[in-house]
Design a protein around this motif. Structure first.
Motif, PDB file in Angstrom:
ATOM      1  N   TYR A 160       0.794  -1.286  -0.112  1.00 15.12           N
ATOM      2  CA  TYR A 160      -0.017  -0.237  -0.090  1.00 15.12           C
ATOM      3  C   TYR A 160       1.038   1.243   0.089  1.00 15.12           C
ATOM      4  CZ  TYR A 160      -4.407  -2.753   0.752  1.00 15.12           C
ATOM      5  OH  TYR A 160      -5.214  -3.483   0.709  1.00 15.12           O
ATOM      6  N   ASP A 161       1.871   1.152   0.853  1.00 13.32           N
ATOM      7  CA  ASP A 161       2.768   2.391   0.975  1.00 13.32           C
ATOM      8  C   ASP A 161       3.435   2.772  -0.503  1.00 13.32           C
ATOM      9  OD1 ASP A 161       4.215   4.461   2.725  1.00 13.32           O
ATOM     10  OD2 ASP A 161       5.932   3.362   1.612  1.00 13.32           O
ATOM     11  N   LYS A 162       3.823   1.602  -1.240  1.00  9.19           N
ATOM     12  CA  LYS A 162       4.498   1.897  -2.566  1.00  9.19           C
ATOM     13  C   LYS A 162       3.431   2.490  -3.660  1.00  9.19           C
ATOM     14  CE  LYS A 162       6.646  -0.761  -6.280  1.00  9.19           C
ATOM     15  NZ  LYS A 162       7.358  -1.994  -6.667  1.00  9.19           N
ATOM     16  N   LEU A 163       2.270   1.839  -3.493  1.00  4.47           N
ATOM     17  CA  LEU A 163       1.023   2.292  -4.393  1.00  4.47           C
ATOM     18  C   LEU A 163       0.847   3.713  -4.070  1.00  4.47           C
ATOM     19  CD1 LEU A 163      -1.225   1.528  -6.457  1.00  4.47           C
ATOM     20  CD2 LEU A 163      -2.629   0.971  -4.356  1.00  4.47           C
ATOM     21  N   VAL A 164       0.590   4.200  -3.011  1.00  2.00           N
ATOM     22  CA  VAL A 164       0.351   5.369  -2.582  1.00  2.00           C
ATOM     23  C   VAL A 164       1.130   6.511  -2.970  1.00  2.00           C
ATOM     24  CG1 VAL A 164      -0.195   7.121  -0.637  1.00  2.00           C
ATOM     25  CG2 VAL A 164      -1.258   4.758  -0.609  1.00  2.00           C
ATOM     26  N   ASN A 165       2.485   6.195  -2.796  1.00  2.00           N
ATOM     27  CA  ASN A 165       3.793   7.018  -3.439  1.00  2.00           C
ATOM     28  C   ASN A 165       3.851   7.002  -4.810  1.00  2.00           C
ATOM     29  OD1 ASN A 165       5.443   8.081  -0.998  1.00  2.00           O
ATOM     30  ND2 ASN A 165       5.267   5.905  -0.467  1.00  2.00           N
ATOM     31  N   GLN A 166       3.457   5.863  -5.575  1.00  2.00           N
ATOM     32  CA  GLN A 166       3.486   6.076  -7.003  1.00  2.00           C
ATOM     33  C   GLN A 166       2.662   6.759  -7.423  1.00  2.00           C
ATOM     34  OE1 GLN A 166       3.114   1.851  -8.072  1.00  2.00           O
ATOM     35  NE2 GLN A 166       5.431   1.631  -8.059  1.00  2.00           N
ATOM     36  N   ILE A 167       1.405   6.670  -6.923  1.00  2.00           N
ATOM     37  CA  ILE A 167       0.276   7.589  -7.142  1.00  2.00           C
ATOM     38  C   ILE A 167       0.419   9.249  -7.237  1.00  2.00           C
ATOM     39  CG2 ILE A 167      -2.165   8.269  -7.131  1.00  2.00           C
ATOM     40  CD1 ILE A 167      -2.848   5.088  -6.498  1.00  2.00           C
ATOM     41  N   ILE A 168       0.996   9.165  -5.939  1.00  2.00           N
ATOM     42  CA  ILE A 168       1.183  10.899  -5.459  1.00  2.00           C
ATOM     43  C   ILE A 168       2.147  11.459  -6.531  1.00  2.00           C
ATOM     44  CG2 ILE A 168       2.193  12.369  -3.986  1.00  2.00           C
ATOM     45  CD1 ILE A 168       0.657  10.744  -1.866  1.00  2.00           C
ATOM     46  N   MET A 169       3.386  10.587  -6.943  1.00  2.00           N
ATOM     47  CA  MET A 169       4.574  11.144  -7.710  1.00  2.00           C
ATOM     48  C   MET A 169       3.765  11.064  -9.132  1.00  2.00           C
ATOM     49  SD  MET A 169       6.815  11.647  -5.657  1.00  2.00           S
ATOM     50  CE  MET A 169       7.931  12.290  -7.123  1.00  2.00           C
ATOM     51  N   MET A 178       5.184  18.993   0.530  1.00  2.00           N
ATOM     52  CA  MET A 178       5.606  17.818   0.467  1.00  2.00           C
ATOM     53  C   MET A 178       5.485  17.259   1.929  1.00  2.00           C
ATOM     54  SD  MET A 178       6.583  17.121  -2.455  1.00  2.00           S
ATOM     55  CE  MET A 178       7.211  15.628  -2.198  1.00  2.00           C
ATOM     56  N   THR A 179       5.627  17.929   2.891  1.00  2.00           N
ATOM     57  CA  THR A 179       5.150  17.413   4.198  1.00  2.00           C
ATOM     58  C   THR A 179       3.827  17.051   4.305  1.00  2.00           C
ATOM     59  OG1 THR A 179       6.823  19.010   5.140  1.00  2.00           O
ATOM     60  CG2 THR A 179       5.232  17.944   6.589  1.00  2.00           C
ATOM     61  N   ASP A 180       2.813  17.600   3.784  1.00  2.09           N
ATOM     62  CA  ASP A 180       1.442  17.419   3.888  1.00  2.09           C
ATOM     63  C   ASP A 180       1.283  16.054   2.941  1.00  2.09           C
ATOM     64  OD1 ASP A 180       0.812  19.621   5.117  1.00  2.09           O
ATOM     65  OD2 ASP A 180       0.349  20.916   3.312  1.00  2.09           O
ATOM     66  N   LEU A 181       1.859  16.100   1.930  1.00  7.72           N
ATOM     67  CA  LEU A 181       1.693  14.761   1.049  1.00  7.72           C
ATOM     68  C   LEU A 181       2.212  13.564   1.981  1.00  7.72           C
ATOM     69  CD1 LEU A 181       2.834  15.966  -2.390  1.00  7.72           C
ATOM     70  CD2 LEU A 181       0.612  15.363  -1.635  1.00  7.72           C
ATOM     71  N   ASP A 182       3.559  13.587   2.599  1.00  6.20           N
ATOM     72  CA  ASP A 182       3.764  12.666   3.490  1.00  6.20           C
ATOM     73  C   ASP A 182       2.706  12.334   4.572  1.00  6.20           C
ATOM     74  OD1 ASP A 182       6.574  12.579   2.151  1.00  6.20           O
ATOM     75  OD2 ASP A 182       7.410  13.699   3.425  1.00  6.20           O
ATOM     76  N   THR A 183       2.297  13.116   5.117  1.00  5.84           N
ATOM     77  CA  THR A 183       1.353  12.789   6.153  1.00  5.84           C
ATOM     78  C   THR A 183       0.039  12.153   5.569  1.00  5.84           C
ATOM     79  OG1 THR A 183       1.836  14.834   7.269  1.00  5.84           O
ATOM     80  CG2 THR A 183      -0.221  13.759   7.918  1.00  5.84           C
ATOM     81  N   ILE A 184      -0.358  12.705   4.213  1.00 11.09           N
ATOM     82  CA  ILE A 184      -1.361  11.950   3.404  1.00 11.09           C
ATOM     83  C   ILE A 184      -1.110  10.588   3.423  1.00 11.09           C
ATOM     84  CG2 ILE A 184      -2.793  12.046   1.297  1.00 11.09           C
ATOM     85  CD1 ILE A 184      -2.551  15.295   1.488  1.00 11.09           C
ATOM     86  N   THR A 185       0.219  10.356   2.726  1.00  8.19           N
ATOM     87  CA  THR A 185       0.443   8.851   2.591  1.00  8.19           C
ATOM     88  C   THR A 185       0.472   7.944   3.642  1.00  8.19           C
ATOM     89  OG1 THR A 185       1.999   9.647   0.870  1.00  8.19           O
ATOM     90  CG2 THR A 185       2.496   7.539   1.985  1.00  8.19           C
ATOM     91  N   LYS A 186       0.718   8.503   4.812  1.00 10.44           N
ATOM     92  CA  LYS A 186       0.701   7.564   5.989  1.00 10.44           C
ATOM     93  C   LYS A 186      -0.647   7.486   6.503  1.00 10.44           C
ATOM     94  CE  LYS A 186       5.255   9.582   7.873  1.00 10.44           C
ATOM     95  NZ  LYS A 186       5.861  10.282   8.988  1.00 10.44           N
ATOM     96  N   VAL A 187      -1.399   8.243   6.402  1.00 13.75           N
ATOM     97  CA  VAL A 187      -2.964   8.148   6.633  1.00 13.75           C
ATOM     98  C   VAL A 187      -3.510   7.203   6.105  1.00 13.75           C
ATOM     99  CG1 VAL A 187      -5.239   9.315   6.649  1.00 13.75           C
ATOM    100  CG2 VAL A 187      -3.283  10.501   7.719  1.00 13.75           C
TER     101      VAL A 187
END
Length: 739
Positions: free
Chosen positions: A682-691, A706-715
């Motif tokens: 899931y972490d890999k999927l979310v990061n791929q989609i965001i990037m 980018m900090t917001d996006l990191d927080t969104i990824t974790k959530v």
């Protein structure tokens, strides 16, 4: 690092109606003029200015501290001035007038006695003669020379009496009882009818009581000319004819006394700067109270320099407030609507403040701060905009305006800001409309606490605390009643997504969602998960979680028209297998436009409609683009595949909430393709989609860092892991599967 904002958003000012653009500057002028004129109007109200003097200081009590004049001032000693006016009015003598009509009437009656015709007989009877015929007969039988002598005597004597003036005895006694020993008698003399005035002592004035003795004296002096029976006849005639010909004029006397009173020069008192008005432990006199009131009135009068300073102060504070609001709502399409509501609220507050202060002035309240109706706007504005900073700006502006009021003290601005800030702070605990009751209670408690401190700081004493607490309690109660009334009206009138409105949309079954759950079950379930993901992510990064949740619920309502063409609603057969890629992409793209139309029919707020429109941005529909490219490569006669034909033609996300819904939508849909899901996958999927979204510039206007996006990824990873977690295989489950 925060991604650079692309200039893709049109000028939002142009999106506002013309009437808003015209009304805003007009209201700016009105509230600025009101802030300057309102204190000037109230400064003329003596009761309002001097209210606290009579309340704080009592005649006969001991002064608790020294009070000295802050500046040199003059004031009129009204008590001494009134005393001088009374003396001036008293010095005006009673005014009497000689009546020419009565004088001529008496002479005419004498002449009528010696004519004896029918007309004269009627005149005599009207004049009071009881036995007219007998008197006429007595005169007629007199010898001619005797009759002539009698006539001459009567005319001369009556003329002399008329000239001296015959007063009414009762009127003279009334004037003497008033304390007057002299009167002014006015007479008309000469052919030009000029008026002459004489001051006469009452001692020598003639009236009905003294005129009889004068007649007897005159007759005795003429006994050698008139025999006794003739004298008796003359006495009867004069006694009957003589009547007052000088009358008291109360109207002219009152006018003269009013003029005399008005001409009195006011008695002025000069108080030097630094002069003691009160001294500690000295008895407070009535004159001390008057001097304190005069000092307050003098401080409320503005010099031209002070007026210019106030104008600059109002202009600077108003401009600062408007600029602050503009910055707070910089990325909000409704910023000019919000500013319009703010200006209308300020104008309403100014009008109600003027009315309330006029009503409570002179009622014995030591401080008028608890009565100021300035708390409705900050609380309402914070609720309407979902931004506490906006309410705080409103509180600070109204507090700044209140400083200019003549009834304000050194703590007025801090009192207004403190009470308003507490009311705004308690908004965080109001998630439902019924919670306003608790907010009202906490607001009264906090306001009462500040009233206590305000009274102590200003030295008002404990005797006035109860009345001040009662006043602020009534004020806060009226505030929340108005907030409760205004909030739904503003929500409906401007279709504004307040927290209450968003909560109702987020946690109630609207007809649109009910139909979506019936016609497109897969889409409905997908929307529920997207809403949960968007809500949590927005809450974590400080965005509007309720707006994100509502947008997540409604973002795909356009799919209810053709649900079978969307993968989450299909059960095996794919409708797109029989369609060209160009037709399939047209159907897929149409759900955004349909969703906006259905949202508008359901009167969803514009903020939600914007997110529905932007949740795909102008991204590529990759699967159909690839399919079209493959088909074109196989068919040499096919036209070139244009990339923009297989992309959404919508605006990219303009707010953090819109970007979160876009990411949640993509992540939730893609997460269902993962085999044997795990947190790492899931972490890999979310990061791929965001990037991928970043590379295609879908998030460039979202203001997400980018900090917001990191927080969104974790959530997102946490929610997906919790929702699609694996379970331990129980023996019974394995047996059932084998069976």
């Amino acid at each position: 690092m925060r991604m650079r904002k692309m200039h893709t958003v049109p000028d939002k000012f142009k999106e506002n109606p013309l009437w808003i653009r015209l009304l805003i500057p007009i209201l700016c002028v009105l509230i600025s003029a009101g802030a300057i004129l309102l204190p000037t109007l109230l400064a003329n109200d003596t009761q309002l200015i001097t209210e606290d003097v009579r309340t704080r200081y009592t005649v006969g009590s001991l002064a608790e501290n020294d009070v000295r004049a802050k500046e040199t001032f003059h004031y009129i000693d009204e008590g001494e001035t009134r005393r001088q006016q009374v003396l001036a009015a008293k010095s005006v003598l009673p005014h009497f007038h000689i009546s020419m009509i009565e004088s001529r009437k008496m002479l005419a009656m004498v002449d009528a006695l010696f004519v004896g015709d029918t007309d004269t007989t009627q005149l005599l009877e009207d004049g009071g003669f009881q036995d007219t015929q007998a008197i006429l007969e007595s005169i007629r039988i007199l010898p001619d020379d005797t009759r002539k002598t009698l006539h001459q005597f009567l005319v001369e004597t009556l003329t002399r009496y008329i000239t001296m003036g015959i007063f009414d005895q009762d009127e003279l006694m009334e004037r003497r009882d008033e304390g007057y020993e002299q009167v002014v008698v006015y007479n008309v003399v000469g052919d030009q009818l000029e008026t002459s005035a004489k001051v006469l002592g009452m001692q020598g004035l003639q009236h009905q009581g003294t005129i009889t003795s004068m007649v007897n004296s005159d007759l005795r002096s003429l006994r050698y000319l008139l025999r006794g029976d003739i004298q008796s006849l003359a006495f009867d005639i004069l006694s009957t004819i003589i009547r007052p010909n000088v009358y008291y004029s109360p109207v002219e006397t009152a006018i003269a006394r009013e003029h005399a009173s008005r001409d009195v020069v006011p008695s002025m008192v000069r108080v030097e700067k630094g002069q003691y008005i009160l001294k500690t432990d000295f008895v407070i006199t009535d004159q001390d109270i008057k001097t304190l009131q005069a000092m307050r009135m003098a401080s409320a009068k503005y010099t031209p320099t002070q007026l210019i300073g106030r104008i600059f102060f109002v202009l600077i504070t108003t401009a600062s407030a408007l600029y602050s609001l503009y910055m707070v709502f910089e990325y909000t399409k409704r910023k000019f609507q919000y500013i319009l509501l703010f200006l209308l609220g300020v104008l309403f507050t100014q009008i109600t403040t003027y009315i309330v202060l006029l009503q409570v002035a002179g009622r014995g309240f030591v401080s008028l701060d608890p009565f100021l109706p300035v708390f409705t706007l900050p609380i309402t504005f914070a609720l309407v905009t979902n931004r506490k900073r906006a309410g705080m700006i409103a509180a600070m502006l109204l507090g700044s305006y209140a400083v200019l009021l003549p009834s304000s003290t050194e703590t007025t601005v801090f009192f207004i800001i403190a009470v308003s800030f507490c009311g705004i702070y308690f908004i965080r605990y109001a998630s439902r409309r019924i919670d306003m009751v608790f907010q009202w209670f906490f607001g009264i408690v906090a306001a009462s606490f500040f009233v206590l401190f305000n009274n102590l700081i200003n030295g008002y004493g404990f005797g006035h605390i109860l009345s001040s607490i009662s006043a602020i309690s009534a004020n806060i109660s009226a505030t929340y009643i108005l907030v409760t009334l205004f909030l739904p009206l503003i929500e409906l009138g401007f279709n504004i997504p307040t927290s209450f409105r968003l909560r109702e949309l987020a946690f109630s079954d609207s007809p649109v969602l009910v139909r979506l759950s019936q016609t497109a079950v897969g889409t409905y379930n997908h929307s529920m998960i997207v809403a949960e993901m968007a809500y949590t992510a927005a809450k974590e990064i400080g965005a509007d979680p309720l707006l994100a949740r509502v947008a997540g619920l409604y973002h795909d309502i356009g799919k209810q028209e053709h649900p079978e063409y969307f993968i989450e609603n299909q059960n095996g057969d794919n409708k797109h297998d029989d369609l060209k890629a160009s037709l399939s992409v047209a159907i897929i793209k149409s759900h955004v436009k349909i969703g906006v139309e259905k949202g508008r029919e359901a009167r969803l707020p514009q903020e939600v409609l914007d997110i529905i429109s932007q949740h795909h941005g102008n991204d590529i529909i990759a699967i159909f683009l690839k399919e079209a490219q493959v088909a074109a490569a196989a068919d040499s006669t096919a036209s070139e595949v244009k990339r923009q034909d297989y992309a959404y033609h919508n605006q990219i996300p303009q707010t953090p909430e819109a970007a979160i819904v876009m990411l949640a939508d993509s992540v939730e849909a893609a997460s269902r393709t993962i085999k044997k899901p795990s947190a790492q996958k899931y972490d890999k999927l979310v990061n791929q989609i965001i990037m991928a979204k970043i590379e295609r510039k879908q998030l460039s206007s979202s203001r997400l860092s980018m900090t917001d996006l990191d927080t969104i990824t974790k959530v997102f990873v946490q929610i997906l892991t919790g929702r699609f977690h694996t379970r331990i295989e129980y023996p019974d489950d394995a047996k059932e599967e084998n069976t």
